[in-house]
Design a protein around this motif. Structure first.
Motif, PDB file in Angstrom:
ATOM      1  N   ALA A   3      47.019   2.420  61.681  1.00  0.00           N
ATOM      2  CA  ALA A   3      45.997   3.464  61.569  1.00  0.00           C
ATOM      3  C   ALA A   3      44.925   3.314  62.643  1.00  0.00           C
ATOM      4  O   ALA A   3      44.541   4.294  63.300  1.00  0.00           O
ATOM      5  CB  ALA A   3      45.365   3.423  60.181  1.00  0.00           C
ATOM      6  N   PHE A   4      44.438   2.088  62.845  1.00  0.00           N
ATOM      7  CA  PHE A   4      43.233   1.927  63.655  1.00  0.00           C
ATOM      8  C   PHE A   4      43.485   1.782  65.149  1.00  0.00           C
ATOM      9  O   PHE A   4      42.576   2.051  65.944  1.00  0.00           O
ATOM     10  CB  PHE A   4      42.402   0.755  63.130  1.00  0.00           C
ATOM     11  N   LEU A   5      44.656   1.388  65.582  1.00  0.00           N
ATOM     12  CA  LEU A   5      44.888   1.339  67.032  1.00  0.00           C
ATOM     13  C   LEU A   5      44.678   2.719  67.662  1.00  0.00           C
ATOM     14  O   LEU A   5      43.932   2.845  68.645  1.00  0.00           O
ATOM     15  CB  LEU A   5      46.289   0.799  67.334  1.00  0.00           C
ATOM     16  N   PRO A   6      45.284   3.787  67.130  1.00  0.00           N
ATOM     17  CA  PRO A   6      45.018   5.102  67.727  1.00  0.00           C
ATOM     18  C   PRO A   6      43.618   5.631  67.415  1.00  0.00           C
ATOM     19  O   PRO A   6      43.017   6.318  68.252  1.00  0.00           O
ATOM     20  CB  PRO A   6      46.095   5.998  67.109  1.00  0.00           C
ATOM     21  N   ILE A   7      43.077   5.324  66.235  1.00  0.00           N
ATOM     22  CA  ILE A   7      41.728   5.794  65.907  1.00  0.00           C
ATOM     23  C   ILE A   7      40.707   5.172  66.854  1.00  0.00           C
ATOM     24  O   ILE A   7      39.830   5.862  67.398  1.00  0.00           O
ATOM     25  CB  ILE A   7      41.384   5.466  64.434  1.00  0.00           C
ATOM     26  N   LEU A   8      40.805   3.873  67.073  1.00  0.00           N
ATOM     27  CA  LEU A   8      39.867   3.209  67.981  1.00  0.00           C
ATOM     28  C   LEU A   8      40.057   3.696  69.416  1.00  0.00           C
ATOM     29  O   LEU A   8      39.090   3.770  70.190  1.00  0.00           O
ATOM     30  CB  LEU A   8      40.045   1.691  67.900  1.00  0.00           C
ATOM     31  N   SER A   9      41.296   4.030  69.768  1.00  0.00           N
ATOM     32  CA  SER A   9      41.530   4.607  71.101  1.00  0.00           C
ATOM     33  C   SER A   9      40.769   5.915  71.264  1.00  0.00           C
ATOM     34  O   SER A   9      40.173   6.185  72.315  1.00  0.00           O
ATOM     35  CB  SER A   9      43.033   4.849  71.314  1.00  0.00           C
ATOM     36  N   ARG A  10      40.782   6.731  70.213  1.00  0.00           N
ATOM     37  CA  ARG A  10      40.059   8.000  70.269  1.00  0.00           C
ATOM     38  C   ARG A  10      38.551   7.762  70.330  1.00  0.00           C
ATOM     39  O   ARG A  10      37.834   8.407  71.106  1.00  0.00           O
ATOM     40  CB  ARG A  10      40.435   8.838  69.043  1.00  0.00           C
ATOM     41  N   LEU A  11      38.046   6.814  69.534  1.00  0.00           N
ATOM     42  CA  LEU A  11      36.606   6.540  69.543  1.00  0.00           C
ATOM     43  C   LEU A  11      36.165   5.920  70.867  1.00  0.00           C
ATOM     44  O   LEU A  11      35.032   6.143  71.318  1.00  0.00           O
ATOM     45  CB  LEU A  11      36.236   5.602  68.385  1.00  0.00           C
ATOM     46  N   ALA A  12      37.048   5.143  71.494  1.00  0.00           N
ATOM     47  CA  ALA A  12      36.700   4.493  72.767  1.00  0.00           C
ATOM     48  C   ALA A  12      36.497   5.506  73.886  1.00  0.00           C
ATOM     49  O   ALA A  12      35.871   5.192  74.905  1.00  0.00           O
ATOM     50  CB  ALA A  12      37.789   3.494  73.152  1.00  0.00           C
ATOM     51  N   GLU A  13      37.016   6.715  73.704  1.00  0.00           N
ATOM     52  CA  GLU A  13      36.837   7.757  74.717  1.00  0.00           C
ATOM     53  C   GLU A  13      35.400   8.265  74.772  1.00  0.00           C
ATOM     54  O   GLU A  13      34.993   8.885  75.753  1.00  0.00           O
ATOM     55  CB  GLU A  13      37.789   8.924  74.432  1.00  0.00           C
ATOM     56  N   GLU A  14      34.616   8.015  73.687  1.00  0.00           N
ATOM     57  CA  GLU A  14      33.212   8.439  73.638  1.00  0.00           C
ATOM     58  C   GLU A  14      32.337   7.235  73.328  1.00  0.00           C
ATOM     59  O   GLU A  14      31.858   7.071  72.205  1.00  0.00           O
ATOM     60  CB  GLU A  14      33.013   9.517  72.576  1.00  0.00           C
TER      61      GLU A  14
END
Length: 732
Positions: free
Chosen positions: A58-69
């Motif tokens: 769950a969190f690998l892609p979620i953190l990837s999305r948050l890391a963009e901002e």
């Protein structure tokens, strides 16, 4: 196809490479989840056994999305977990991943300091890990700040989703998330982390009520382990006496010592008292036999947090550090707390559901290539010639077999959608009125029923609930039409146990000097001078302080049987039906030892001796025994139907005994009435022996409560079905 790893943000890739335990590769579940989260926009259920990497999936892609901002203000992702210990565990795992991407991670529950909570409120961001009850506290205490904190919310991750799908906590959480969307103006994507379920429909509805079919279920077959099962049978002593002096109990303890002395294991019991007794007996054996080290520990909700965490730490270290550890536990370790790789799971007595058994078995076989191992131990009454007819079927052994058979088939209990959850609705009414300071009835209905978790509650029922609350002076209506909390309602919301929608049990702290050993329910405290078992050790009560709500103890050699009550639950029709199927066949059950198989064969012989293969009725002088082969709801409905007609009946697990029913035609008439459904459901619900099952049921008027109980407790359709079957097999 682009490799899933390449879809991740560069900083998250670095975090993976820099993990202390190097990742050799992403698991199939993680690869599928990365693609689903980053390349699609629907809600998702990630389903796999415990320790299969669901959190990282769950969190690998979620953190990837948050890391963009990186300069994002406000919380980007909320993780909801059912246990504080689980949140603490996941916090440690996420903290390691988040530090490389410079994403803040926060936790909020009852053990987090006020300073940390204030710091988060002043500068919210990144990931927040929280329990449903603490999320409730956000609405009650910081309602004006919800939009500022959560307006940028993109993701909500619900861990142990299967544990929230029914019952009070699940309805409470569903309501809180619906309210959060309205209050913050956010529409986050939902990700549920779940054990494997038999039917995904309700899980999909939980995440997206409007478009459940749009929720994607990711459950790779390759993540499933081979299952190995063994089941033994034991009989209680015929004479009443100390459990620990019973030869069969001594044999059980000896078998547990042999089966679980090596490796890291979990042994689940259905009561804290049995867990304490077994841990104590193995402690005594370790002294008597001069073991170099006693590997048996105990872990349940009445033991202090410090002791539980110590046991979790020992389990996590595991055999790799030369420290074999086996913990006796209850549901506290059924959830996904990280305790390392359990070699095997023991279960003493059958669980109440297949769902629970599957969840517990999933705690073993966590390493790649390992099997999940279940060792079961069934304890039954010793059948006497003139005793209870059910004892001859060894019902605990038989039910355990039925649960195993259904688990192997992949069947799990469907979820009950008939419950209005009016107690939880009342709780949420109080919460919204406190959050807003007052609201019109139509807006309250809109938030809770039209857009919230209580969509099955019609407007008329909702209005009846409001009238009931007004009649007992919990709410009142102002001249402008707004509803507000009355002084009595305010006192309820201000009480320390309000955040939980379920009924709390008053507990006393058990202390030895300055150390807290654990807690005891107020009705389970022995008098001063008496003994108790807690934390796998023996204690003597030396003082009880009512003001401090504390029991002071000292170590002791004295023994007394633990006073914890066991858990109970509703058994599904399919479990009882599988029990009948096992009795009606000649198939060997390969997971039984020789003694257990002999008892099943004996039960099968009794089944045929009473002609239960052809009939469901067993006449006896002065009455009849009816084996409807039905679950708890149907059995309770039949008992209530009989009570309504002043027919004397006693209910067992498998059968009902109708005494004084000498007239066969009267009993046939009773069955016919059940078939046609002659009873008014409300009249039937009015005859239930107990009516208040949840926290705020007593606030409801009698008619509304009876209507709710008729939906959630009674099964008229199931009753008609089994009555029709009994008539069809009537032996003349």
């Amino acid at each position: 196809m682009i490799p899933a790893f390449d879809l991740l943000h560069r900083k998250i890739q670095e975090a993976i490479w820099n993990q202390e335990t190097k990742w050799e590769r992403l698991r199939p579940l993680q690869e599928d989840s990365i693609r689903a989260v980053l390349q699609r926009d629907n809600d998702i259920v990630l389903a796999a056994a415990t320790a299969s990497g669901k959190t990282e999936a769950a969190f690998l892609p979620i953190l990837s999305r948050l890391a963009e901002e990186p300069d994002r203000s406000g919380v980007g992702a909320v993780y909801v977990g059912p246990l504080k210990a689980l949140i603490n565990d996941q916090f440690r795992r996420l903290e390691d991943l988040c530090k490389y991407a410079e994403i803040p991670v926060h936790k909020w529950h009852g053990d987090v300091s006020a300073t940390q909570k204030k710091k988060f409120r002043e500068n919210p961001g990144g990931v927040l890990l929280i329990t449903p009850e603490s999320l409730e506290s956000n609405f009650i205490n910081y309602g004006a700040h919800l939009e500022r904190i959560y307006s940028r919310l993109e993701f909500v991750v619900i861990d142990e989703l299967h544990s929230f799908l029914e019952g009070v906590r699940g309805t409470h959480l569903k309501s809180l998330l619906a309210r959060l969307r309205l209050a913050a103006g956010a529409d986050p994507r939902m990700l549920g982390l779940s054990a494997t379920l038999g039917d995904w429909t309700v899980a999909q509805q939980f995440l997206d009520e409007a478009l459940p079919a749009s929720v994607e279920v990711i459950s790779p077959e390759s993540d499933r382990n081979e299952l190995k099962v063994g089941l033994r049978s034991y009989l209680k002593a015929e004479e009443e006496g100390e459990e620990r002096e019973d030869p069969e109990f001594i044999r059980l303890v000896s078998d547990l010592a042999k089966d679980f002395r090596k490796g890291s294991n979990l042994i689940f019991t259905n009561s804290r008292g049995l867990a304490e007794t077994l841990a104590d007996q193995l402690q005594q054996i370790s002294h008597q036999e001069k073991w170099a080290r006693n590997p048996f520990r105990i872990h349940h909700g009445s033991i202090s947090k410090e002791i539980r965490e110590e046991v979790e730490g020992e389990l996590k270290l595991g055999e790799g550090h030369g420290l074999p550890v086996t913990a006796f536990c209850t549901a506290t370790l059924e959830m996904g707390i990280d305790i390392g790789a359990a070699k095997a799971v023991g279960q003493i007595g059958p669980t109440w559901s297949v769902n629970s058994l599957v969840q517990r078995v999933g705690r073993s076989g966590r390493r790649e290539g390992e099997s999940s191992i279940l060792r079961g131990y069934a304890i039954d009454e010793n059948p006497a010639p003139e005793g209870n007819i059910e004892d001859r079927f060894y019902p605990n052994l038989l039910r355990f077999c039925a649960l195993i058979e259904l688990m192997i088939e992949g069947w799990l209990e469907p979820l009950d959608e008939d419950d209005w959850h009016l107690s939880t609705l009342i709780h949420q009414m109080f919460s919204i009125l406190r959050q807003t300071g007052g609201l019109r009835p139509d807006r309250l209905f809109f938030q809770l029923c039209e857009k919230g978790a209580f969509r099955s509650v019609e407007s008329g029922v909702f209005q009846n609930v409001l009238r009931a609350l007004g009649s007992v002076e919990l709410i009142e209506q102002m001249a402008d039409g707004n509803l507000i909390l009355a002084p009595k309602g305010e006192r309820i919301v201000e009480s320390k146990d309000f955040y939980a929608a379920f009924q709390a049990v008053e507990e006393y702290s058990v202390r030895c000097g300055e150390d807290e050993i654990g807690k005891l329910p107020v009705d389970s405290i022995p008098p001063v001078g008496q003994h108790l078992l807690l934390g796998g050790r023996r204690w003597q009560v030396i003082d009880i302080d009512g003001e401090l709500k504390s029991v002071f103890v000292q170590p002791s050699r004295g023994y007394t049987k633990p006073v914890f009550m066991g858990t109970s639950g509703f058994i599904h029709d399919a479990v009882i039906g599988k029990m009948r199927e096992i009795l009606s066949t000649k198939e060997p059950l390969v997971y039984l030892d020789a003694e257990a198989m002999n008892r099943i064969e004996s039960a099968r012989a009794e089944f045929h001796r009473y002609h239960l293969d052809r009939s469901e009725l067993v006449p006896f002088p002065g009455g009849v025994r009816w084996f409807p082969w039905a679950g708890t709801k149907t059995m309770l409905t039949i008992v209530t139907e009989a009570s309504l007609r002043e027919i004397k009946v006693e209910c067992g697990l498998l059968h009902l005994t109708f005494s004084g029913m000498k007239d066969e035609e009267r009993f046939r008439g009773f069955l016919n009435e059940l078939v046609v459904g002659a009873s008014d459901p409300l009249e039937l619900a009015a005859h239930l022996p107990a009516k208040h099952f949840h926290k705020y049921d007593e606030c409801l008027d009698t008619e509304t409560l009876d209507r709710a109980n008729a939906r959630r407790i009674l099964d008229l359709g199931g009753t008609a079905r089994v009555a029709r079957s009994a008539l069809g097999k009537w032996r003349k």
